[in-house]
Design a protein around this motif. Structure first.
Motif, PDB file in Angstrom:
ATOM      1  N   UNK A  46       0.827  -1.209   0.000  1.00  0.00           N
ATOM      2  CA  UNK A  46       0.000   0.000   0.000  1.00  0.00           C
ATOM      3  C   UNK A  46       0.864   1.263   0.000  1.00  0.00           C
ATOM      4  N   UNK A  47       1.875   1.261  -0.832  1.00  0.00           N
ATOM      5  CA  UNK A  47       2.742   2.435  -0.990  1.00  0.00           C
ATOM      6  C   UNK A  47       2.026   3.453  -1.875  1.00  0.00           C
ATOM      7  N   UNK A  48       2.377   4.711  -1.709  1.00  0.00           N
ATOM      8  CA  UNK A  48       1.734   5.698  -2.581  1.00  0.00           C
ATOM      9  C   UNK A  48       2.282   5.629  -4.006  1.00  0.00           C
ATOM     10  N   UNK A  49       1.426   5.938  -4.935  1.00  0.00           N
ATOM     11  CA  UNK A  49       1.805   5.978  -6.347  1.00  0.00           C
ATOM     12  C   UNK A  49       2.765   7.142  -6.559  1.00  0.00           C
ATOM     13  N   UNK A  61       5.955  -1.407 -10.996  1.00  0.00           N
ATOM     14  CA  UNK A  61       7.222  -0.680 -10.907  1.00  0.00           C
ATOM     15  C   UNK A  61       7.871  -0.525 -12.281  1.00  0.00           C
ATOM     16  N   UNK A  62       8.339   0.707 -12.503  1.00  0.00           N
ATOM     17  CA  UNK A  62       9.002   1.044 -13.756  1.00  0.00           C
ATOM     18  C   UNK A  62      10.317   1.727 -13.448  1.00  0.00           C
ATOM     19  N   UNK A  75      -4.160   3.439 -12.518  1.00  0.00           N
ATOM     20  CA  UNK A  75      -4.591   4.602 -13.295  1.00  0.00           C
ATOM     21  C   UNK A  75      -3.422   5.278 -14.004  1.00  0.00           C
ATOM     22  N   UNK A  76      -2.255   5.255 -13.387  1.00  0.00           N
ATOM     23  CA  UNK A  76      -1.092   5.969 -13.928  1.00  0.00           C
ATOM     24  C   UNK A  76      -0.198   5.088 -14.788  1.00  0.00           C
ATOM     25  N   UNK A  77      -0.555   3.832 -14.890  1.00  0.00           N
ATOM     26  CA  UNK A  77       0.275   2.909 -15.674  1.00  0.00           C
ATOM     27  C   UNK A  77       0.402   3.349 -17.120  1.00  0.00           C
TER      28      UNK A  77
END
Ligand SMILES: [Zn+2]
Length: 88
Positions: A46-49, A61-62, A75-77
């Motif tokens: 549950x880490x922040x985006x 993870x990128x 949503x941000x992927x």
């Protein structure tokens, strides 16, 4: 008289060894419980985006252009993929 002392010493030693052996399971309790590990893993999930800063249950993870590792929510992927970031 000497044999009495010898018997007492041997008894004392055997009791000490017995207690030391009995104490061993306590050392085993130092082993990390799997449930604790899972609880910690749950917190880590549950880490922040990195983009919207919203806490997400699952982050992808990128590697960014700067070589930084960023975790993005669902949503941000698409944003990360548009930036041609490499999925890790
Ligand atoms: Zn996001």
């Amino acid at each position: 008289m000497l044999w009495v002392i010898t018997v007492v010493v041997v008894l004392a030693l055997s009791i000490m060894l017995y207690r030391a052996a009995k104490r061993k399971p306590k050392y085993d309790s130092k082993v990390v419980k799997l449930s604790d590990v899972r609880a910690r893993a749950g917190k880590a999930a549950s880490q922040p985006c990195s983009f919207c800063k919203k806490k997400a249950a699952k982050l992808t993870f990128y590697a960014s252009e700067q070589g930084q590792v960023v975790g993005v929510c669902g949503d941000c992927r698409s944003q990360a993929e548009k930036r041609s970031m490499l999925p890790l």
